[in-house]
Design an enzyme around this catalytic site. Structure first.
Site, short mmCIF file in Angstrom:
data_model
loop_
_atom_site.label_atom_id
_atom_site.label_comp_id
_atom_site.label_asym_id
_atom_site.label_seq_id
_atom_site.Cartn_x
_atom_site.Cartn_y
_atom_site.Cartn_z
N ASP A 477 4.72 49.71 -63.89
CA ASP A 477 4.56 50.47 -62.66
C ASP A 477 4.38 51.95 -62.94
O ASP A 477 4.09 52.72 -62.03
CB ASP A 477 5.77 50.26 -61.73
CG ASP A 477 5.52 49.11 -60.77
OD1 ASP A 477 4.40 48.58 -60.76
OD2 ASP A 477 6.45 48.74 -60.05
N ASP A 768 16.12 41.22 -54.60
CA ASP A 768 16.40 39.96 -55.30
C ASP A 768 17.42 39.12 -54.55
O ASP A 768 17.28 37.91 -54.46
CB ASP A 768 16.87 40.25 -56.73
CG ASP A 768 17.60 41.57 -56.82
OD1 ASP A 768 18.32 41.89 -55.85
OD2 ASP A 768 17.45 42.27 -57.82
O1 LIG Z 1 8.97 50.58 -58.76
C1 LIG Z 1 9.63 49.98 -59.60
C2 LIG Z 1 11.00 50.22 -59.82
C3 LIG Z 1 11.66 49.51 -60.79
N1 LIG Z 1 11.00 48.57 -61.54
C4 LIG Z 1 11.71 47.82 -62.58
O2 LIG Z 1 12.81 47.13 -62.04
C5 LIG Z 1 13.83 46.97 -63.00
C6 LIG Z 1 15.18 47.32 -62.42
O3 LIG Z 1 15.28 48.65 -62.09
P1 LIG Z 1 16.50 49.60 -62.52
O4 LIG Z 1 16.20 50.93 -61.99
O5 LIG Z 1 16.77 49.44 -63.94
O6 LIG Z 1 17.66 49.01 -61.65
P2 LIG Z 1 19.07 48.40 -62.10
O7 LIG Z 1 20.10 48.98 -61.20
O8 LIG Z 1 19.31 48.47 -63.53
O9 LIG Z 1 18.74 46.92 -61.69
C7 LIG Z 1 19.52 45.95 -61.06
O10 LIG Z 1 19.43 45.97 -59.67
C8 LIG Z 1 18.10 45.84 -59.14
C9 LIG Z 1 18.19 45.91 -57.62
O11 LIG Z 1 19.09 45.01 -57.11
C10 LIG Z 1 17.47 44.54 -59.61
O12 LIG Z 1 16.14 44.48 -59.18
C11 LIG Z 1 17.49 44.52 -61.12
O13 LIG Z 1 16.92 43.34 -61.61
C12 LIG Z 1 18.93 44.64 -61.59
O14 LIG Z 1 18.96 44.61 -62.99
C13 LIG Z 1 13.44 47.83 -64.18
O15 LIG Z 1 12.99 46.99 -65.23
C14 LIG Z 1 12.33 48.67 -63.65
O16 LIG Z 1 11.39 48.96 -64.64
C15 LIG Z 1 9.68 48.34 -61.30
O17 LIG Z 1 9.05 47.53 -61.97
N2 LIG Z 1 9.02 49.04 -60.35
#
Ligand SMILES: O=c1ccn([C@@H]2O[C@H](COP(=O)(O)OP(=O)(O)O[C@H]3O[C@H](CO)[C@@H](O)[C@H](O)[C@H]3O)[C@@H](O)[C@H]2O)c(=O)[nH]1
Ligand SMILES: [Mn+2]
Length: 932
Positions: A477, A768
């Site tokens: 992204d 999710d």
């Molecule tokens: O526009 C976006 C924003 C994020 N991501 C990806 O989404 C994932 C999760 O994002 P992150 O910012 O790391 O969030 P976390 O708080 O670590 O994530 C937890 O919480 C999120 C929201 O509930 C879930 O989607 C994730 O799977 C879960 O690991 C990462 O791999 C990002 O690269 C995208 O692909 N596009």
């Protein structure tokens, strides 16, 4: 001791006597063919031969005589004396037999006895009919008795009539039981016609399964046989070196250390099973020469010699029957269609104890409520109004806590544990597994460094899965050329990494993680080479990231990909970029799975819906490339730590009975960068070791956005009970690139069900959770797998600020779920069970419960200062009991639970503290700034 020696002496004279008698009996044989056969057996050493037959019949002369006569009869009837003139032709067939019946002569012991090596576990006996294997076995026996032993005798200057056998059990599986008829036949032939030829059997590389069989077989064996068997530890090297030199050691005994190490065989010449080994070459030449000399009258016959083999004697059948009946035991069961691929376990005792405890706490909670309502309040005129108000607030918060506590009981009420049988999966399906598409999401090359992303990709590319069935998609992204460059480099490195992992059974399969734990020293030249290649690649990627410059060679080499970035592309404004870097769809000669880079179209005027949007684009794009029936979704910071996880998940999804209801398999989110005491409670121990098992018992864990295996058609909207659509035909997914790219455009989803009823749902930071809930509301269940060896490992926030930001997003997101149209309470009503609704509420109520926590903690401290009594005095009345009990019991239980899950006392304390921070801060922060 004394008596033993004298016994032996007595036996000695007794045996001499028996030999004499038997010899006289044999002189009476006057059939010339029998006499000739007898000469072939004894090779000039009749005494030794007679002794062998006598031993086999416990020195009963009559029985031994009968045995020897039967043997001679068998030999003449089956032309065993000529068997060495009958080569197995054509040579390809013979080679096949040698490859599947592993026997060889590895050398001689210090005493000059031939050492015969047998690959029991790895022989398959599937390249020819039983008769060929028997023929070949007998030929080897005859060659040993007529050529090998006489020449050893000559060399030693004394009669050598026996040999040693080293049996390699590695690779022994239960499926070997299907060969038991052939093995029994061979053993019976040896027992009856070649008795006492083996001095000692050394058994090495014994897997668990054999130790199990051994316990069963041992009591059935005769003392005489039992004494000859020595089961050695590991590859047996140390023990065997006492009786033979290193050169004579069979190749499978030459491993260093305890046997977990790797083969250091240099080529096939060391391998005495191989047709190219000198022993087999000599045997082969000998038989062909004999055929020319003695069998010259007739051309070499195609087809095997049919040797009649006697029905196995009672001992053999007994063993066979015992093993057959042991099959009822789970370890021995062959694969039957109706056998489950996983089972679900419950711990009834613990659950009942918990329920009793829980009821007692509930009783005390009601008691507290009663106290608040009935207890007399202060009578001081000036303050009564204020105190009444404070008590009312206390009542409300206590009611809230009580109800919240009830909600929290749901994930503890009925916990289950799932156990998978990956060996059954392999036996039932082999490599015929469904296609698996892995989606890795990344969004920002600065926060999520390309090297980390690439490690995640490589770790899944090396999953223990047929590569032609596996595809890894990276969704970027950030639309970053750097990430694309890193993936292109990784695609090159994968050609080394994936085969290396499979060959040496490397774990974990993220190169960075693996090489760090190997940093102290590399055990082989291959590892050193792989480490060097990895370091070079990492250096290139990191330099490019630091300077922000892609090397020109790379631009040239991957021109197809780079040309898709036009000069004014930014991360928020660019067209679709799609590049298939490795195409592993074609046939089964591939070693590296398909690797695809995708950066969906982004335009400022269109909402991109964050990760949910990229997931949906991936689902559509992959459906036209590999269209895996199963989808694994991973955040870019979570690498695969256990290469078997896909097989574990398939055990659930492919199970014919229970698995049919299950839409997705969720693994926990584990972290590697945490200290033992887990300062900010990021590990969520209790969540993943207790609550998720509880949710699983009530209908399934939440989908948490990473480490989750989905069924493609279910995430795309299939309801439970609707028929699964067959996998698309091969030809259909080789579509035009431009057409596929259109699937990832901004406008594709307009006026469609994507983001609503199809794919990952939009409109909530916890996309999710609602997606998973939506699937359950369509009738599905989910399953939770938490194997000892963590399936996926990621990076958790390491400072207070990051932790609070993440926490706030989660609590806010989960709270929004509660209020949204997809709320578990009203949307789920009637579609999912009450237990599961409450289970979801545990998480959805994080944010709102911060209000009562805040009020309660502020109010109690204020009242303490102002001298307003809120609680009954310690030990003053019965009313104290419920307060005391609830406080002590709840904390004690939470501590015990935390320790159960492998936590430490300090860790528990940190968690309590963090919990308070979270509850008290997220509310205030939430209200004060809303920037992201
Ligand atoms: O526009 C976006 C924003 C994020 N991501 C990806 O989404 C994932 C999760 O994002 P992150 O910012 O790391 O969030 P976390 O708080 O670590 O994530 C937890 O919480 C999120 C929201 O509930 C879930 O989607 C994730 O799977 C879960 O690991 C990462 O791999 C990002 O690269 C995208 O692909 N596009
Ligand atoms: Mn993350």
């Amino acid at each position: 001791m004394m008596s033993e020696i004298s016994l032996e002496r007595k036996m000695g004279t007794a045996s001499e006597e028996a030999v004499k008698q038997l010899r006289t009996l044999m002189e009476d044989v006057d059939d010339e063919s029998l006499r000739e056969s007898y000469r072939n057996i004894h090779q000039g050493y009749p005494t030794e031969t007679l002794l062998r037959f006598l031993k086999a019949r416990d020195y009963n002369v009559h029985k031994s005589h009968q045995m020897l006569l039967d043997c001679l009869q068998w030999r003449t009837q089956n032309e065993i004396d000529n068997i060495l003139n009958k080569p197995i032709v054509p040579v390809e067939l013979y080679r096949g037999i040698r490859d599947s019946q592993l026997v060889g002569l590895s050398g001689y012991s210090k005493e000059g006895l031939p050492v015969i090596a047998i690959g029991v576990g790895l022989s398959t006996y599937d390249k020819a009919s039983v008769h060929y294997y028997i023929q070949s076995h007998i030929q080897m026996n005859e060659y040993r008795d007529r050529v090998v032993l006489p020449s050893a005798t000559k060399k030693q200057g004394r009669p050598i009539c026996t040999c040693l056998k080293v049996l390699d059990m590695s690779g022994l599986k239960l499926s070997a039981l299907s060969q038991i008829k052939l093995m029994t036949a061979i053993t019976t032939i040896d027992d009856l016609n070649y008795p006492e030829k083996t001095e000692t059997y050394y058994i090495v590389n014994v897997p668990y399964i054999f130790s199990a069989c051994w316990k069963t077989i041992k009591p059935l064996l005769q003392e005489r046989t039992k004494k000859k068997i020595q089961v050695l530890k590991g590859c047996g090297k140390d023990e065997l070196l006492k009786v033979m030199d290193y050169e004579s050691l069979p190749h499978f005994c030459r491993r260093e250390g305890s046997g977990s190490g790797r083969h250091i065989s240099n080529g096939t010449t060391d391998n005495c099973f191989s047709l190219d080994h000198s022993f087999h070459k000599e045997l082969y030449d000998y038989v062909h020469q004999q055929a020319l000399v003695k069998g010259s009258s007739a051309p070499i016959r195609h087809g095997s010699v049919h040797v009649r083999f006697p029905e196995p004697d009672t001992e053999g059948t007994k063993i066979f029957d015992t093993l057959e009946s042991e099959k009822g035991d789970d370890r021995f069961r062959a694969v039957h269609e109706d056998e489950p691929l996983f089972i679900t376990g419950r711990r009834t005792g613990r659950v009942i104890a918990y329920r009793v405890f829980s009821a007692s706490v509930f009783f005390c909670i009601c008691w507290i409520w009663l106290y608040r309502v009935t207890a007399p309040v202060e009578v001081d005129e000036n303050r009564t109004g204020l105190v009444r108000f404070v008590w009312l607030v206390m009542l409300v918060t206590e009611i809230w806590f009580g109800l919240y506590w009830i909600v929290m009981q749901s994930p503890r009420w009925n916990p289950v544990w799932r156990f998978t049988f990956t060996d059954r999966l392999s036996r039932r399906y082999g490599d015929d597994l469904p296609r698996l598409d892995v989606f890795v999401c990344t969004a920002d090359p600065v926060i999520e460094p390309p090297l980390m992303v690439v490690n995640t990709v490589l770790s899944v590319a090396a999953l223990d899965y047929p590569p032609e069935k596996l595809a890894v998609y990276l969704s970027d992204d950030g639309g970053s050329e750097l990430t694309f460059y890193a993936l292109a480099e990784a695609a090159e490195f994968a050609k080394v990494w994936v085969p290396y992992c499979k060959r040496f059974n490397v774990e974990p399969r993220s190169p960075a993680a693996y090489l760090t734990c190997k940093a102290s020293g590399f055990d082989s030249a291959e590892t050193e080479e792989v480490a060097r290649l990895y370091k070079e690649m990492a250096a290139r990627i990191e330099t490019a990231a630091r300077l922000g410059i892609i090397p020109d060679e790379a631009r040239l080499k991957y021109g197809d990909g780079f040309s898709q970035w036009d000069s004014h592309a930014t991360r928020r404004n660019h067209g679709t970029i799609l590049q298939i870097l490795v195409d592993g769809r074609k046939g089964n000669t591939v070693t590296v799975p398909t690797l695809v880079y995708l950066s969906r179209e982004k335009r400022p005027e269109h909402h991109h819906h964050f990760k949910a949007g990229s997931m949906n684009a991936l689902i559509r794009v992959s459906s036209k490339i590999t269209c895996g029936r199963i989808i694994l979704n991973l955040d870019c910071d979570m690498y695969s730590n256990n290469s078997k996880s896909a097989r574990d998940a398939l055990c659930i999804l492919l199970d014919e009975k229970e698995g049919k209801k299950i839409a997705f398999v969720q693994f926990p989110q584990c972290f590697e960068n945490l200290t033992k005491n887990d300062l900010y409670a990021s590990m969520m121990r209790v969540g993943y070791d207790v609550e998720f098992n509880g949710l699983d018992g009530n209908g399934g864990p939440l989908y948490i956005g990473t480490g989750c295996f989905h069924r493609r058609d279910v995430i795309c909207g299939r309801k439970y009970g609707e028929v699964e659509v067959e996998e698309e035909e091969e030809s259909e997914y080789i579509s035009e690139t431009e057409m596929i790219k259109a699937l990832a455009s901004c406008t594709y989803e307009e006026n469609s069900q994507w983001g609503k009823e199809m794919g990952v749902k939009y409109g909530c930071p916890a996309e999710d959770v609602i997606t998973g809930l939506g699937i359950k509301c369509r009738g599905w269940k989910s399953a939770y797998l938490n194997p000892k060896k963590k399936a996926f490992v990621g990076v958790a926030p390491t400072n207070l600020h990051q932790m609070l930001v993440q926490q706030r997003r989660w609590s806010e997101g989960n709270f929004q779920v509660l209020l949204s149209v997809y709320s578990p309470v009203w949307y789920g009503q009637g579609k999912i069970g009450l237990g599961l609704i409450l289970g979801y509420c545990c998480y959805c109520l994080w944010a709102p419960s911060s209000v009562p926590v805040l009020i309660y903690s502020v109010l109690t401290s204020l009242c303490l200062l102002k001298g307003i009594p809120l609680f009954p005095k310690v030990w003053s009345s019965w009313w104290f009991i419920p307060f005391g009990y609830v406080t002590v019991a709840a904390n004690a239980y939470s501590l015990v639970e935390f320790l159960w899950c492998g936590g430490t006392l300090r860790g528990w304390w940190n968690e309590q503290r963090t919990w308070l921070y979270r509850r008290t801060s997220s509310f205030i922060e939430d209200a004060s700034d809303r920037d992201s």
